[in-house]
Write an enzyme that holds these catalytic residues in place. Structure first.
Site, mmCIF file in Angstrom:
data_model
loop_
_atom_site.group_PDB
_atom_site.id
_atom_site.type_symbol
_atom_site.label_atom_id
_atom_site.label_comp_id
_atom_site.label_asym_id
_atom_site.label_seq_id
_atom_site.Cartn_x
_atom_site.Cartn_y
_atom_site.Cartn_z
ATOM 1 N N PHE A 166 27.128 5.918 -37.232
ATOM 2 C CA PHE A 166 28.561 5.783 -36.977
ATOM 3 C C PHE A 166 29.097 7.014 -36.252
ATOM 4 O O PHE A 166 28.522 8.102 -36.314
ATOM 5 C CB PHE A 166 29.341 5.560 -38.282
ATOM 6 C CG PHE A 166 29.225 6.683 -39.284
ATOM 7 C CD1 PHE A 166 30.098 7.764 -39.245
ATOM 8 C CD2 PHE A 166 28.256 6.658 -40.282
ATOM 9 C CE1 PHE A 166 30.005 8.794 -40.169
ATOM 10 C CE2 PHE A 166 28.151 7.687 -41.208
ATOM 11 C CZ PHE A 166 29.021 8.757 -41.158
ATOM 12 N N GLY A 174 21.870 -0.876 -31.748
ATOM 13 C CA GLY A 174 22.652 -2.072 -31.472
ATOM 14 C C GLY A 174 23.999 -1.704 -30.876
ATOM 15 O O GLY A 174 24.378 -0.535 -30.794
ATOM 16 N N THR A 231 29.260 3.476 -25.752
ATOM 17 C CA THR A 231 30.189 4.350 -26.448
ATOM 18 C C THR A 231 30.046 5.782 -25.932
ATOM 19 O O THR A 231 29.099 6.115 -25.233
ATOM 20 C CB THR A 231 29.996 4.306 -27.977
ATOM 21 O OG1 THR A 231 31.147 4.848 -28.618
ATOM 22 C CG2 THR A 231 28.768 5.094 -28.410
ATOM 23 N N ASP A 280 27.227 -1.980 -27.882
ATOM 24 C CA ASP A 280 27.424 -1.882 -26.445
ATOM 25 C C ASP A 280 27.444 -0.417 -26.014
ATOM 26 O O ASP A 280 26.527 0.327 -26.306
ATOM 27 C CB ASP A 280 28.726 -2.613 -26.054
ATOM 28 C CG ASP A 280 28.755 -3.057 -24.609
ATOM 29 O OD1 ASP A 280 28.924 -2.198 -23.733
ATOM 30 O OD2 ASP A 280 28.603 -4.268 -24.343
ATOM 31 N N CYS A 319 32.869 0.251 -26.539
ATOM 32 C CA CYS A 319 32.176 -0.782 -27.309
ATOM 33 C C CYS A 319 32.233 -2.144 -26.633
ATOM 34 O O CYS A 319 32.048 -3.184 -27.283
ATOM 35 C CB CYS A 319 32.724 -0.857 -28.732
ATOM 36 S SG CYS A 319 32.534 0.691 -29.644
#
Length: 242
Positions: free
Chosen positions: A161, A77, A81, A79, A178
């Site tokens: 993360f 999930g 990075t 955008d 993001c």
């Protein structure tokens, strides 16, 4: 208290780590392994999530090649990075049926893990409504310290993360981080005005992860993890006819 395996992969290729995650997810669905937290850093790579917009990549293919940066669409999930050396990346492979079947709760728990790990360095990171990840005020600006992008399949998690420890922040200029325009990024090194190694951040992050998810860490090597996986995967191989 349930245990989880924590495995430090060191500097690891993104594609290979993604493949390892898929193997772990299959084993976790089958109940062949316990929860796992992979920790690593990646060579320079930009990834685009399922909801990402290609225009948030600001660099041309030529520039990316010149800078040695790979670009990959992924199934996580979020955008766009950047991952690179000096960034602590965590990939939890958790069965949420044994925790809580709630994606929003899970994301907040990952944020809480990073918030508590940051507090161990004397810094206060916070959440921001409508923005996934953790943020910190720096010279009057809100900058992102940790990003999150996850994938779930039958309540088993993957991806995770990314926490900037000693990251070269100039690489974020290649993207709209993001997908949030007008917001910056920061790192522990920049905040603390001193050198911080990934090793110094790894242990607090692992301990806080166990604390937040109420599970006990058991450190394992990549080889030990592979042996556990092999035992499961061998049972899936077809038996040759005699």
């Amino acid at each position: 208290m349930n245990e989880f395996l924590i495995v430090d992969l060191g500097l690891a290729d993104y594609r290979e780590t993604w493949s390892l995650q898929r193997r772990l997810v299959a084993a976790r669905k089958a109940g062949a392994i316990c929860d796992v937290l992979l920790i690593c850093e990646h060579p320079h790579v930009i990834t685009l999530g399922r909801s990402g917009r290609p225009e948030h990549l600001l660099a041309s293919e030529h520039l990316l090649r010149q800078m040695g940066v790979e670009f990959l669409p992924t199934d996580r999930g979020g955008d766009i990075t950047y991952h690179g050396p000096g960034q602590l990346v965590g990939y939890p492979i958790l069965n949420l049926t044994e925790h809580r079947r709630d994606v929003g709760w899970y994301v907040r728990q990952l944020e809480e893990t990073m918030i508590r790990a940051t507090a161990d360095f004397g810094m206060r990171a916070v959440r921001k409504p409508g923005r996934t990840g953790i943020w910190i005020e720096e010279q009057g600006e809100e900058n992102k310290l940790g990003a999150i992008g996850v994938h779930l399949s039958r309540w088993v998690t993957s991806h995770g993360f990314a926490y900037n420890v000693a990251t070269d922040l100039r690489y974020f200029d290649l993207i709209v981080p993001c997908g949030i325009a007008g917001r910056g990024v920061t790192s522990l090194e920049r905040l603390l005005h001193c050198r911080v190694s990934l090793g110094e951040a790894l242990t607090p992050m692992a301990m806080r992860f166990g604390e937040v998810f109420e599970c006990e860490p058991r450190w394992a090597t990549r080889g030990e993890l592979e042996r556990e996986l092999a035992g499961h995967e061998q049972t899936l191989e077809p038996v040759a006819a005699e």
